[in-house]
Design a protein around this motif. Structure first.
Motif, PDB file in Angstrom:
ATOM      1  N   GLY A  71     -83.255   7.163  32.585  1.00  0.00           N
ATOM      2  CA  GLY A  71     -83.295   5.996  31.706  1.00  0.00           C
ATOM      3  C   GLY A  71     -82.505   4.806  32.188  1.00  0.00           C
ATOM      4  O   GLY A  71     -82.332   3.841  31.432  1.00  0.00           O
ATOM      5  N   ILE A  72     -81.971   4.839  33.411  1.00  0.00           N
ATOM      6  CA  ILE A  72     -81.287   3.668  33.950  1.00  0.00           C
ATOM      7  C   ILE A  72     -81.906   3.308  35.293  1.00  0.00           C
ATOM      8  O   ILE A  72     -82.448   4.169  35.992  1.00  0.00           O
ATOM      9  CB  ILE A  72     -79.767   3.889  34.112  1.00  0.00           C
ATOM     10  CG1 ILE A  72     -79.488   4.870  35.261  1.00  0.00           C
ATOM     11  CG2 ILE A  72     -79.116   4.368  32.836  1.00  0.00           C
ATOM     12  CD1 ILE A  72     -78.030   4.894  35.680  1.00  0.00           C
ATOM     13  N   ASP A  73     -81.823   2.048  35.657  1.00  0.00           N
ATOM     14  CA  ASP A  73     -82.318   1.594  36.949  1.00  0.00           C
ATOM     15  C   ASP A  73     -81.366   2.057  38.048  1.00  0.00           C
ATOM     16  O   ASP A  73     -80.144   1.988  37.877  1.00  0.00           O
ATOM     17  CB  ASP A  73     -82.422   0.065  36.967  1.00  0.00           C
ATOM     18  CG  ASP A  73     -83.183  -0.438  38.182  1.00  0.00           C
ATOM     19  OD1 ASP A  73     -82.574  -0.443  39.277  1.00  0.00           O
ATOM     20  OD2 ASP A  73     -84.348  -0.806  38.035  1.00  0.00           O
ATOM     21  N   PRO A  74     -81.893   2.574  39.167  1.00  0.00           N
ATOM     22  CA  PRO A  74     -81.011   3.022  40.248  1.00  0.00           C
ATOM     23  C   PRO A  74     -80.029   1.955  40.720  1.00  0.00           C
ATOM     24  O   PRO A  74     -78.956   2.290  41.226  1.00  0.00           O
ATOM     25  CB  PRO A  74     -81.998   3.407  41.356  1.00  0.00           C
ATOM     26  CG  PRO A  74     -83.233   3.815  40.627  1.00  0.00           C
ATOM     27  CD  PRO A  74     -83.314   2.887  39.451  1.00  0.00           C
ATOM     28  N   SER A  75     -80.378   0.683  40.531  1.00  0.00           N
ATOM     29  CA  SER A  75     -79.472  -0.382  40.948  1.00  0.00           C
ATOM     30  C   SER A  75     -78.198  -0.410  40.123  1.00  0.00           C
ATOM     31  O   SER A  75     -77.214  -1.053  40.518  1.00  0.00           O
ATOM     32  CB  SER A  75     -80.183  -1.736  40.847  1.00  0.00           C
ATOM     33  OG  SER A  75     -80.508  -2.049  39.500  1.00  0.00           O
ATOM     34  N   ARG A  76     -78.180   0.299  38.978  1.00  0.00           N
ATOM     35  CA  ARG A  76     -77.011   0.306  38.099  1.00  0.00           C
ATOM     36  C   ARG A  76     -76.124   1.529  38.316  1.00  0.00           C
ATOM     37  O   ARG A  76     -75.168   1.744  37.576  1.00  0.00           O
ATOM     38  CB  ARG A  76     -77.452   0.271  36.630  1.00  0.00           C
ATOM     39  CG  ARG A  76     -78.167  -0.996  36.199  1.00  0.00           C
ATOM     40  CD  ARG A  76     -78.411  -0.985  34.697  1.00  0.00           C
ATOM     41  NE  ARG A  76     -77.138  -0.813  33.976  1.00  0.00           N
ATOM     42  CZ  ARG A  76     -76.986   0.011  32.926  1.00  0.00           C
ATOM     43  NH1 ARG A  76     -77.991   0.770  32.511  1.00  0.00           N
ATOM     44  NH2 ARG A  76     -75.811   0.094  32.319  1.00  0.00           N
ATOM     45  N   GLU A  77     -76.437   2.333  39.331  1.00  0.00           N
ATOM     46  CA  GLU A  77     -75.672   3.562  39.528  1.00  0.00           C
ATOM     47  C   GLU A  77     -74.180   3.306  39.690  1.00  0.00           C
ATOM     48  O   GLU A  77     -73.350   4.008  39.083  1.00  0.00           O
ATOM     49  CB  GLU A  77     -76.208   4.322  40.744  1.00  0.00           C
ATOM     50  CG  GLU A  77     -77.571   4.971  40.517  1.00  0.00           C
ATOM     51  CD  GLU A  77     -78.101   5.692  41.740  1.00  0.00           C
ATOM     52  OE1 GLU A  77     -79.126   6.377  41.635  1.00  0.00           O
ATOM     53  OE2 GLU A  77     -77.463   5.573  42.817  1.00  0.00           O
ATOM     54  N   ARG A  78     -73.806   2.306  40.478  1.00  0.00           N
ATOM     55  CA  ARG A  78     -72.372   2.031  40.695  1.00  0.00           C
ATOM     56  C   ARG A  78     -71.709   1.544  39.410  1.00  0.00           C
ATOM     57  O   ARG A  78     -70.579   1.923  39.093  1.00  0.00           O
ATOM     58  CB  ARG A  78     -72.192   0.991  41.809  1.00  0.00           C
ATOM     59  CG  ARG A  78     -72.510   1.522  43.201  1.00  0.00           C
ATOM     60  CD  ARG A  78     -72.207   0.490  44.267  1.00  0.00           C
ATOM     61  NE  ARG A  78     -72.457   1.002  45.601  1.00  0.00           N
ATOM     62  CZ  ARG A  78     -71.583   1.708  46.305  1.00  0.00           C
ATOM     63  NH1 ARG A  78     -70.389   1.973  45.778  1.00  0.00           N
ATOM     64  NH2 ARG A  78     -71.883   2.150  47.508  1.00  0.00           N
TER      65      ARG A  78
END
Length: 386
Positions: free
Chosen positions: A324-331
Motif C-alpha cells: 500500500g505504499i509507493d516504493p519511492s517512500r521506503e526510506r
C-alpha cells in the motif's frame, strides 16, 4: 480406527465428513493431507495437516472428544447460535466453525472461493433468523487480514458495515490483531473476541486472554503451556515430536508446549511472541514479534510483516515488508519505523530496511507466508507483480 481424506477441500465435502466423524461412527477425516490414510487411534475425528507459516508440515491428531469439548466451551463463553464459515474448512478454525454449528443442530452458512467483502456481507445478512420471536445470534471466525479487508470495504459500503454489526461475536485468531485494527472494528460496531490456540489445542482455547472453562495455562521457563480436554492426541506417525510437545508434569497433567513466550497477569494471558522468532543483533536478543507489533501500531502499516535478514555489521537484522505504499517512500517510512521501534523495543531492534511489495503472500489459512517472504527478501525483494 480408519482414516480417510475428505472428498475434496470444498466446505460442503468437509462438512459431510465431519458430520460422520463427530456425530456418527466415522471414519476419521484427513484434512490438508490428501495422501494420509490408514489407521489412527480410536476416537479420532480429524487429522489436520498444515505447513504453518514457517513451512514445516505437521499432521495433528484430534479426537472427537477434544473437538466437542472445545465447541461446548466456546458456547459457554460467547453463546450458541448460527455460524458463518469464512475461513478454510480444512484448517482447525474452519473445523471448529463446522463442529460448533453441528452441535447447535444448525447447518453453517458458507462463503466459498477467494475471500471478498461483498459475498461475505451477503452471506452474513442472509443468516438472519428467529425462533419463537427471538433473533438467533450469529457468529463467525476470521483472521486479521480478513477483518481489515472488511473494515476497508465498510467505509464505503453500508451493507458490509451492517454485516459486521450483525454478529454477536467475531472470533479473530491465527495471528496477533493490531490494536489499531481492533479500535477500527469497535468503532464500526463489530464485537471482536481475540482467540489464542492452535491445531494442537483444537483451535482457540483462550479468549481475550482468559482460558475457556477447563483449560489450564502455565508459564514454564517463559513459555506458554496449555492443558485441558481440548488438547490433541499428538502428531501422526511422530511419537518423538509428540512426546516433546505434550509433556506430563509430576501430577500427571498433560500439557502442550506452545513455543510462545508470555506472562499471566491477574489471570489474563499476554502472549509476547514466538520464542524461536528471535534474532541476535550486535549481541542483543531481539524478538521480531515485538518489532512487528510495534510496526503494526503505525497507521497504514497494520498488515506489515517483519522478517530476519543478514547484517554485515550486527550479524542479524530485520526488514519490514509492507503493502500500500509507493516504493519511492521506503526510506521515508523506514525513518518512521525506526523511531517507533526504537522507542518501543530498543535501539538494537530497529529494522534496517522497509520493502514495499504489491501483496503479502499468504497461506490458505490467511496467515502471512513468512517462509516465502524470507525467500523473496533474500533474493533481492522482487515485486510479485514482476
Amino acid at each position: 480406527m480408519k482414516l480417510e481424506p475428505a472428498a475434496s477441500d470444498d466446505p460442503r465435502d468437509v462438512l459431510r465428513a465431519l458430520r460422520a466423524a463427530v456425530l456418527g461412527a466415522g471414519p476419521a477425516v484427513a484434512l490438508g493431507g490428501s495422501d494420509l490414510a490408514g489407521e489412527v487411534p480410536p476416537g479420532t475425528a480429524a487429522v489436520v495437516t498444515t505447513s504453518g507459516s514457517t513451512g514445516v508440515p505437521k499432521s495433528v491428531v484430534i479426537s472427537r472428544n477434544a473437538l466437542i469439548a472445545s465447541a461446548y466451551a466456546t458456547a459457554a463463553r460467547i453463546g450458541e447460535g448460527a455460524w458463518l464459515l469464512a475461513v478454510p474448512a480444512t484448517y482447525v478454525a474452519g473445523v471448529q466453525v463446522i463442529v460448533r454449528a453441528l452441535l447447535a443442530d444448525r447447518e453453517p452458512a458458507v462463503v466459498s472461493g477467494p475471500f471478498r467483502a461483498e459475498p461475505f456481507a451477503a452471506a452474513a445478512l442472509g443468516m438472519a433468523s428467529h425462533v419463537d420471536g427471538a433473533r438467533v445470534p450469529s457468529y463467525t471466525s476470521l483472521v486479521p487480514a480478513q477483518l481489515q479487508r472488511l473494515l476497508d470495504a465498510a467505509e464505503h459500503d453500508a451493507t458490509v458495515a451492517q454485516a459486521l454489526r450483525s454478529f454477536e461475536a467475531i472470533l479473530i485468531g491465527g495471528q496477533a490483531l493490531a490494536p489499531s485494527v481492533r479500535e477500527r472494528a469497535e468503532a464500526a460496531g463489530a464485537r471482536i473476541v481475540r482467540t489464542y490456540g492452535s491445531s494442537e489445542t483444537s483451535g482457540g482455547c483462550v479468549y481475550d486472554g482468559v482460558p475457556l472453562d477447563g483449560v489450564g495455562v502455565a508459564i514454564v521457563d517463559g513459555e506458554v503451556r496449555l492443558s485441558g480436554p481440548t488438547l490433541a492426541g499428538g502428531y501422526l506417525g511422530d511419537p518423538e515430536r509428540t512426546a516433546s510437545a505434550f509433556p506430563s508434569d509430576a501430577a500427571g497433567t498433560r500439557w502442550y508446549r506452545t513455543g510462545d513466550g508470555g506472562e499471566v497477569v491477574d489471570g489474563v494471558l499476554n502472549v509476547t511472541g514466538r520464542l524461536d522468532n528471535v534474532i541476535v543483533s550486535g549481541g542483543v536478543n531481539v524478538s521480531l514479534d515485538r518489532v512487528e507489533a510495534a510496526v503494526r501500531g503505525i497507521p497504514g502499516l497494520e498488515s506489515a510483516v517483519v522478517v530476519p535478514i543478514p547484517d554485515a555489521d550486527w550479524g542479524q537484522g530485520s526488514a519490514v515488508v509492507v503493502t500500500g505504499i509507493d516504493p519511492s517512500r521506503e526510506r521515508e517510512v523506514l525513518a518512521a519505523v525506526r523511531e517507533v521501534v526504537g522507542a518501543a523495543v530498543g535501539a538494537p531492534a530497529r529494522p534496517a530496511r522497509v520493502i514495499a511489495i504489491a501483496e503479502v503472500p499468504t497461506l490458505r489459512s490467511g496467515k502471512p507466508d513468512r517462509a516465502t517472504l524470507r525467500r523473496l527478501v533474500g533474493e533481492g525483494s522482487p515485486d510479485p507483480r514482476d
